[in-house]
Write an enzyme that holds these catalytic residues in place. Structure first.
Site, PDB file in Angstrom:
ATOM      1  N   THR A 122      11.228  -1.222  -4.662  1.00 18.88           N
ATOM      2  CA  THR A 122       9.773  -1.283  -4.499  1.00 18.88           C
ATOM      3  C   THR A 122       9.167  -0.113  -5.269  1.00 18.88           C
ATOM      4  O   THR A 122       9.408   1.044  -4.925  1.00 18.88           O
ATOM      5  CB  THR A 122       9.424  -1.199  -3.002  1.00 18.88           C
ATOM      6  OG1 THR A 122      10.107  -2.269  -2.339  1.00 18.88           O
ATOM      7  CG2 THR A 122       7.932  -1.312  -2.766  1.00 18.88           C
ATOM      8  N   GLU A 151      11.910  -7.175  -4.023  1.00 18.73           N
ATOM      9  CA  GLU A 151      12.761  -7.874  -3.060  1.00 18.73           C
ATOM     10  C   GLU A 151      12.048  -7.938  -1.713  1.00 18.73           C
ATOM     11  O   GLU A 151      11.462  -6.958  -1.273  1.00 18.73           O
ATOM     12  CB  GLU A 151      14.093  -7.116  -2.942  1.00 18.73           C
ATOM     13  CG  GLU A 151      15.076  -7.744  -2.000  1.00 18.73           C
ATOM     14  CD  GLU A 151      15.286  -9.234  -2.288  1.00 18.73           C
ATOM     15  OE1 GLU A 151      15.709  -9.594  -3.387  1.00 18.73           O
ATOM     16  OE2 GLU A 151      14.984 -10.052  -1.386  1.00 18.73           O
ATOM     17  N   ARG A 154      14.808  -8.939   4.608  1.00 17.52           N
ATOM     18  CA  ARG A 154      14.695  -8.070   5.779  1.00 17.52           C
ATOM     19  C   ARG A 154      16.082  -7.673   6.243  1.00 17.52           C
ATOM     20  O   ARG A 154      16.975  -8.533   6.308  1.00 17.52           O
ATOM     21  CB  ARG A 154      14.012  -8.808   6.946  1.00 17.52           C
ATOM     22  CG  ARG A 154      12.586  -9.205   6.716  1.00 17.52           C
ATOM     23  CD  ARG A 154      12.175 -10.289   7.687  1.00 17.52           C
ATOM     24  NE  ARG A 154      12.995 -11.491   7.510  1.00 17.52           N
ATOM     25  CZ  ARG A 154      12.989 -12.548   8.321  1.00 17.52           C
ATOM     26  NH1 ARG A 154      12.232 -12.545   9.403  1.00 17.52           N
ATOM     27  NH2 ARG A 154      13.752 -13.604   8.083  1.00 17.52           N
ATOM     28  N   GLU A 155      16.271  -6.415   6.567  1.00 18.62           N
ATOM     29  CA  GLU A 155      17.549  -6.007   7.144  1.00 18.62           C
ATOM     30  C   GLU A 155      17.762  -6.795   8.423  1.00 18.62           C
ATOM     31  O   GLU A 155      16.823  -7.079   9.160  1.00 18.62           O
ATOM     32  CB  GLU A 155      17.546  -4.504   7.433  1.00 18.62           C
ATOM     33  CG  GLU A 155      17.605  -3.686   6.157  1.00 18.62           C
ATOM     34  CD  GLU A 155      17.417  -2.198   6.386  1.00 18.62           C
ATOM     35  OE1 GLU A 155      17.652  -1.728   7.514  1.00 18.62           O
ATOM     36  OE2 GLU A 155      17.028  -1.511   5.429  1.00 18.62           O
ATOM     37  N   GLY A 260       8.587   1.061  12.098  1.00 16.95           N
ATOM     38  CA  GLY A 260       9.370   2.112  11.436  1.00 16.95           C
ATOM     39  C   GLY A 260      10.151   1.463  10.318  1.00 16.95           C
ATOM     40  O   GLY A 260       9.713   0.471   9.748  1.00 16.95           O
ATOM     41  N   CYS A 263      11.009   0.697   4.952  1.00 10.76           N
ATOM     42  CA  CYS A 263       9.997   0.172   4.025  1.00 10.76           C
ATOM     43  C   CYS A 263       8.552   0.403   4.465  1.00 10.76           C
ATOM     44  O   CYS A 263       7.778   1.015   3.728  1.00 10.76           O
ATOM     45  CB  CYS A 263      10.226  -1.323   3.810  1.00 10.76           C
ATOM     46  SG  CYS A 263      11.744  -1.644   2.901  1.00 10.76           S
ATOM     47  N   LYS A 324      15.150  -1.415  14.179  1.00  8.65           N
ATOM     48  CA  LYS A 324      15.058  -2.781  14.706  1.00  8.65           C
ATOM     49  C   LYS A 324      16.466  -3.262  14.995  1.00  8.65           C
ATOM     50  O   LYS A 324      17.438  -2.603  14.590  1.00  8.65           O
ATOM     51  CB  LYS A 324      14.316  -3.701  13.738  1.00  8.65           C
ATOM     52  CG  LYS A 324      15.048  -3.991  12.443  1.00  8.65           C
ATOM     53  CD  LYS A 324      14.289  -5.056  11.690  1.00  8.65           C
ATOM     54  CE  LYS A 324      14.950  -5.398  10.384  1.00  8.65           C
ATOM     55  NZ  LYS A 324      14.257  -6.428   9.647  1.00  8.65           N
TER      56      LYS A 324
HETATM   57  P1  NAD Z   1      19.404   2.570   0.027  1.00 11.30           P
HETATM   58  O1  NAD Z   1      19.074   3.995   0.178  1.00 11.30           O
HETATM   59  O2  NAD Z   1      20.111   1.840   1.127  1.00 11.30           O
HETATM   60  O3  NAD Z   1      20.277   2.357  -1.300  1.00 11.30           O
HETATM   61  C1  NAD Z   1      20.035   2.979  -2.520  1.00 11.30           C
HETATM   62  C2  NAD Z   1      21.392   3.228  -3.192  1.00 11.30           C
HETATM   63  O4  NAD Z   1      21.177   3.627  -4.535  1.00 11.30           O
HETATM   64  C3  NAD Z   1      22.196   4.348  -2.531  1.00 11.30           C
HETATM   65  O5  NAD Z   1      23.481   3.868  -2.170  1.00 11.30           O
HETATM   66  C4  NAD Z   1      22.279   5.418  -3.623  1.00 11.30           C
HETATM   67  O6  NAD Z   1      23.511   6.146  -3.596  1.00 11.30           O
HETATM   68  C5  NAD Z   1      22.168   4.572  -4.876  1.00 11.30           C
HETATM   69  N1  NAD Z   1      21.728   5.291  -6.091  1.00 11.30           N
HETATM   70  C6  NAD Z   1      20.706   6.172  -6.239  1.00 11.30           C
HETATM   71  N2  NAD Z   1      20.629   6.583  -7.525  1.00 11.30           N
HETATM   72  C7  NAD Z   1      21.588   5.940  -8.206  1.00 11.30           C
HETATM   73  C8  NAD Z   1      22.006   5.917  -9.570  1.00 11.30           C
HETATM   74  N3  NAD Z   1      21.388   6.651 -10.526  1.00 11.30           N
HETATM   75  N4  NAD Z   1      23.039   5.143  -9.926  1.00 11.30           N
HETATM   76  C9  NAD Z   1      23.678   4.396  -8.997  1.00 11.30           C
HETATM   77  N5  NAD Z   1      23.339   4.363  -7.695  1.00 11.30           N
HETATM   78  C10 NAD Z   1      22.306   5.120  -7.307  1.00 11.30           C
HETATM   79  O7  NAD Z   1      18.028   1.837  -0.300  1.00 11.30           O
HETATM   80  P2  NAD Z   1      17.588   0.334   0.060  1.00 11.30           P
HETATM   81  O8  NAD Z   1      17.170   0.248   1.465  1.00 11.30           O
HETATM   82  O9  NAD Z   1      18.613  -0.626  -0.452  1.00 11.30           O
HETATM   83  O10 NAD Z   1      16.256   0.222  -0.809  1.00 11.30           O
HETATM   84  C11 NAD Z   1      16.305   0.144  -2.223  1.00 11.30           C
HETATM   85  C12 NAD Z   1      14.940  -0.280  -2.719  1.00 11.30           C
HETATM   86  O11 NAD Z   1      14.645  -1.607  -2.263  1.00 11.30           O
HETATM   87  C13 NAD Z   1      13.795   0.588  -2.233  1.00 11.30           C
HETATM   88  O12 NAD Z   1      12.840   0.700  -3.245  1.00 11.30           O
HETATM   89  C14 NAD Z   1      13.226  -0.194  -1.062  1.00 11.30           C
HETATM   90  O13 NAD Z   1      11.871   0.068  -0.848  1.00 11.30           O
HETATM   91  C15 NAD Z   1      13.423  -1.620  -1.537  1.00 11.30           C
HETATM   92  N6  NAD Z   1      13.536  -2.587  -0.453  1.00 11.30           N
HETATM   93  C16 NAD Z   1      14.274  -2.303   0.647  1.00 11.30           C
HETATM   94  C17 NAD Z   1      14.397  -3.252   1.661  1.00 11.30           C
HETATM   95  C18 NAD Z   1      15.212  -2.946   2.898  1.00 11.30           C
HETATM   96  O14 NAD Z   1      15.103  -3.693   3.867  1.00 11.30           O
HETATM   97  N7  NAD Z   1      16.002  -1.902   2.923  1.00 11.30           N
HETATM   98  C19 NAD Z   1      13.778  -4.494   1.535  1.00 11.30           C
HETATM   99  C20 NAD Z   1      13.039  -4.765   0.394  1.00 11.30           C
HETATM  100  C21 NAD Z   1      12.921  -3.806  -0.604  1.00 11.30           C
END
Ligand code: NAD
Length: 438
Positions: A122, A151, A154-155, A260, A263, A324
């Site tokens: 995001t 994306e 939802r988790e 919470g 996101c 959640k």
């Molecule tokens: P996360 O923290 O679980 O995962 C991010 C991963 O990226 C980590 O494992 C980290 O080690 C890795 N990383 C960071 N820099 C890196 C690099 N240079 N090379 C390789 N790996 C690297 O994050 P997430 O929850 O998966 O969220 C990722 C994005 O997706 C965010 O922007 C978030 O807003 C968006 N998003 C998340 C969700 C959700 O439910 N978690 C849903 C929709 C969108």
């Protein structure tokens, strides 16, 4: 098609596993060695229902590979998807794009042939343009197109959401990228998932607007719940009646301790900053952020009241600490506000969560972790439901009450019917239903 997924977190790992399930070859890159060690040993580093099976099947088939070498993975890829974190920047509340730009700068020297670079993370409106600028500064000769593909999974139901999305949103102004992205998502399009192509700015903003709107729905019903308590209405009945109206919908009308997670808080904050910077503030979302912050604090007051006015020297049993159910994610969980406030006010706090302990332990110092709900409630004065894991619904409240010293139940998720709680001998405080005792 060869895919490089950058980041093996909640989004990257699930998306990588699902793309490999389509038959694509996916190389998933992460920098976190302990995460990679677990993955290479065939274990998922996160809790997400169904993910272990998907990983195992596709790793065995050789379609899903994990590595820490971003350069070679990007060199061989048709599509590079960035799924790194974009947390809230400390101090100013903007989205922290340092992980995104670091990955782009690392990829740049290795790019070969036409490559589509996609932000699945995001990212604020304008980021695709900025990535393009930075890439071209390093590799003016690179044959690339930058797309936005936010994306919406939802988790807790991430695989189902990825495989059956309401829509796939692609922001691009390149015909070649559009063709490639269409191919990438063809397996979903064949299942009638609408793949929408829009401008990059629209795709980037749509993600923030969607999350902020959902946060608004939650804050709205939370304030309606407070009103219900003052006027003798039941918020469950009000929300259910509202939700039947298809213009409103039933989802995200569940009152609770405030939103919470990884996101909503950061995305609401980032949208506020983007809008202010563009001199077009969205005041309604600014108010949502305020309401949600105050809500978490107010919940602690509610627990104090249930404890007889003070929690000093009382034992509070907490059921559920993750933001959640069906996830181990603790980011911005309401428990991170509620538990320390109770401790500061002199309570001993015990907790049980089916999956939250590993992430929660370093974040909640002094919390006594238990292996079951029944262990957590032993000798407790007050029982508080913070996260609505399904297994809590099956608890025998009479047996739970028998283990406790006190008789107060604070149900911040309206998991238990008040009659059941009263019948078990509790004095019951729910949300938007008032305080009920026998
Ligand atoms: P996360 O923290 O679980 O995962 C991010 C991963 O990226 C980590 O494992 C980290 O080690 C890795 N990383 C960071 N820099 C890196 C690099 N240079 N090379 C390789 N790996 C690297 O994050 P997430 O929850 O998966 O969220 C990722 C994005 O997706 C965010 O922007 C978030 O807003 C968006 N998003 C998340 C969700 C959700 O439910 N978690 C849903 C929709 C969108």
């Amino acid at each position: 098609m060869n895919i490089c997924m950058v980041g093996a977190g909640y989004v990257g790992l699930v998306s990588a596993a699902c793309f490999s399930e389509f038959g694509w070859t996916v190389t998933c890159v992460d920098k976190d060695q302990s995460r990679l060690d677990e993955l290479m040993a065939g274990k998922s580093p996160i809790y997400e229902p169904g993910l272990d099976d998907l990983l195992e099947r596709n790793m065995k088939a050789g379609r899903l590979i994990f590595t820490d070498k971003l350069g070679p993975a990007a060199a061989g890829a048709d599509v590079v998807l960035l799924a790194v974190g974009t947390p809230m920047r400390r101090g100013d509340g903007y989205a922290d794009l340092s992980y995104v730009f670091a990955a782009v700068e690392e990829i740049a020297p290795h790019l070969e042939g036409f490559t589509v670079i996609v932000t699945k993370s995001t990212v604020p409106v304008g980021t695709s343009r900025e990535i393009e600028r930075r890439l071209k500064a390093i590799r003016p000769d690179a044959d690339v197109a930058i797309c936005s593909n936010p994306e919406f999974l939802r988790e807790g139901s991430a695989i189902q959401d990825f495989m059956h999305p309401d829509r796939v949103l692609v922001g691009t102004d390149s015909e070649r990228a559009r063709e490639l992205m269409g191919r990438l998502y063809k397996p979903l399009a064949l299942r009638n998932a609408p793949v929408m192509f829009v401008g990059r700015e629209s795709a980037e903003l749509a993600k923030y607007a969607s999350n902020s709107f959902l946060a608004l729905k939650i804050s709205f019903i939370n304030e309606v719940a407070d009103l219900c308590e003052e006027v003798g209405a039941d918020v469950q009945e009000v929300a259910s009646a509202m939700g039947k109206d298809r213009r409103i919908g039933e989802k995200f009308l569940h009152p609770g301790p405030g939103y919470g997670g990884s996101c909503f808080p950061k995305d609401v904050s980032a949208l506020i900053r983007t809008a202010r910077e563009a001199k077009s503030p969205i005041s309604i979302i600014e108010q949502v952020e305020r309401v949600n912050h105050e809500r978490k604090i107010a919940m602690t007051g509610r627990i104090e009241q249930a404890a007889g006015g003070s929690v000093r020297d009382k034992t509070i049993a907490i059921l559920g600490v993750t933001f959640k159910p069906n996830t181990d994610d603790m980011r911005d969980a309401p428990s991170l506000v509620i538990v320390p406030m109770l401790q500061e006010r002199g309570a001993t706090v015990k907790a049980y969560d089916p999956e939250g302990r590993k992430q929660g332990e370093p974040l909640l110092p002094g919390l006594v972790w238990c292996e079951s709900a029944m262990e957590a409630v032993e000798d407790a004065d007050v029982l508080v439901v913070v996260t609505e894991w399904n297994e809590f619904r099956a608890l025998d409240l009479k047996a739970v009450k028998a283990k406790m010293r006190g008789a107060a139940l604070v149900d911040l998720r309206n998991v238990f019917p008040p009659e059941l709680a009263i019948d078990a001998g509790y004095s019951y405080t729910g949300i938007g239903r008032g305080h009920i005792s026998a």
